[in-house]
Design a protein around this motif. Sequence first.
Motif, PDB file in Angstrom:
ATOM      1  N   ASP A 224       7.946   2.685   2.029  1.00 21.66           N
ATOM      2  CA  ASP A 224       9.040   3.130   3.382  1.00 21.66           C
ATOM      3  C   ASP A 224      10.076   3.267   3.049  1.00 21.66           C
ATOM      4  OD1 ASP A 224       6.965   3.963   3.882  1.00 21.66           O
ATOM      5  OD2 ASP A 224       6.198   2.135   5.299  1.00 21.66           O
TER       6      ASP A 224
ATOM      7  N   LYS B 172       0.796  -0.724  -0.351  1.00 25.34           N
ATOM      8  CA  LYS B 172      -0.281  -0.608   0.199  1.00 25.34           C
ATOM      9  C   LYS B 172       0.620   1.625   0.219  1.00 25.34           C
ATOM     10  CE  LYS B 172      -1.518  -0.026   4.738  1.00 25.34           C
ATOM     11  NZ  LYS B 172      -0.093  -0.524   5.333  1.00 25.34           N
ATOM     12  N   ASP B 173       2.109   1.168   0.617  1.00 21.38           N
ATOM     13  CA  ASP B 173       3.081   2.153   0.632  1.00 21.38           C
ATOM     14  C   ASP B 173       4.030   2.090   0.609  1.00 21.38           C
ATOM     15  OD1 ASP B 173       3.397   1.489   3.207  1.00 21.38           O
ATOM     16  OD2 ASP B 173       1.684   3.192   3.807  1.00 21.38           O
TER      17      ASP B 173
HETATM   18 MG    MG Z   1       3.726   0.380   6.002  1.00 20.99          MG
END
Ligand code: MG
Length: 571
Positions: A173, A170-171
């Motif tokens: 990093d 979802k994202d």
């Molecule tokens: Mg995360």
Amino acid sequence: MTHIAAVILTDEEGKILICKRGEGGSCAFLWEFPGGKVEEGETPEQAAVRECREELALDVTLGPAYASLDYSYPDQDLHFTFFCGRVTGGEMEVRVHEEACWVAPGELKDYTFCPADVALVERLAWERQIELPIMPEMAAKLIGMLNAAGYEAWAVGGCVRDSLLGKVPKDWDLCTSAKPEQVKECFGGTYKVLDTGLQHGTVTVLADRDTYEITTYRAEGDYEDHRRPEDVTFVDSLEEDLARRDFTINAIAMGPDGTIIDPFGGQGDLKSGVLRCVGDPEERFAEDALRILRLLRFASVLDFTIEEETWQAAYNKRKLLRWVSGERIAREMTRLLCGKAAYKVIAQSGEILTCVMPEIEPALNFTQKRGGEEQNLWQHAADTLAYSPDIPEVRWAMLLRDLGKPYCRETIKAGDSVFEGHGEVSAQLAEVILRRLKLDRKSRDTVCQLIRFHGIRPATGDVSVRRWLQLLGPKQVSSLVHIWWADAAAHHAKAEKLQEFEHTLKETLEKAGCYAVDQLAITGGNLLTAGLAKPGPSMSNLLDWLLHEVVEGRVENTKEALLDKAREWQG
Ligand code: MG
Ligand code: ATP
């Protein structure tokens, strides 16, 4: 152990056939593979071919046995042998409607399965090395920009874990050797940069409407009160940064070209589905007790097993959870409950969870007799999670709905018990728990209301359905139906009445039946014009009464009929 021969039917594009459990269509969210029990005197291949014919009216040719695994459903232990099979005869088309369909592994997430089956399908898709998502261009570009400025940078944590599992993260990093000021300098001219988490070394870059968190390599400072520290120390190497992370599967770094840095064997653990702490588990849980709940959450969401030493340490350190704030507990608990293996993890971790919800303790060793069989209350709550959709409020209600039983037991003849009023007592206990965990008020009220009503068996018929809708609204009634189904499924009960109720509910909602004042075919204005009411309380009393009459089926919801009815009100 029952031996099941199952077939993964594939079409030319390698899509998988999934089938809805046919019989009675009782549970919309139960799915299974074509296949079934291997009978005595039969080879698994023969069973698979026979079952495909019986179940789907299809002839299949099988490849060699492709995978086998043991799987524990809530109610039985199964040994699966999977075959890849192609359809060689029979008409697929007739069955495609609702009961079976082809899906690409990447589309599995769009379907609602029995959670146990999702785990199985995903694992198989993954073993087949179906295409892995690659790093999005923007993440690769940001890494490139940091590299060009002379710094190291990697994708790290959840996004690497999920993409190695074949899921779309979802994202993304990133972590880097650049200090926060240097990160800001590197991107400041090109993108919007926010220093949301500066004291933790995190800078957020807004690029292409997505946000990327970029964190400087760091070790964590001294831990206070078993919670994550406020300040951090920056370090020079990626390995040191990976060493501070909680589990091996979360401590893998990936470069834009697919290079993997994995000093703690995270990929091996991903392959075998194991959760293991980085470093000494007892120390890691003592540093930050939230990790105990993260462990359970990942076990549930990923359907992974917990390595023995890690599990022992989590158990030994469970009391440190008392230092963790309610909000953080609630966040992890909700994710744990919505995971596909929640039914296993909850069953296994009752004693740990008493440290965050002491109210569950009486349920852990409480047995009730049901149809002559002894059943443990906590185990039963856990089992039913497998049959309910992953709606947070529904799962919370499933978990807590019987907590009041130990307070309400009355023994009737033959040793069976009744628990009159346990819905109300459980709702009150849930209220106490969820208030302490600071769950938002709306969710808390929803959960408690579901618990309050869960034990009622709804009467069938239009009137009953409208009464329920008037009382609770469509969303809550649908949630209750999920809970009633889960209870029935866990008991393998045939629930014709519930099926009928659900059918009428669907019809009522589809044909826009009337169960609220604003759905009446008449307004206060109409009553006023007809001289039947004046503005004020009498008007709203009249509208309420008209709704009551419609719900009870004594008047049709048309303007004329309602005006006639309103004349009766005058007395
Ligand atoms: Mg995360
Ligand atoms: P998700 O985003 O799906 O919740 P995640 O693994 O990305 O999963 P985050 O909370 O976003 O979880 O954390 C990102 C990474 O930071 C983790 O993968 C892990 O490496 C590390 N991390 C997060 N919380 C902790 C913690 N309490 N202790 C140690 N490392 C942690």
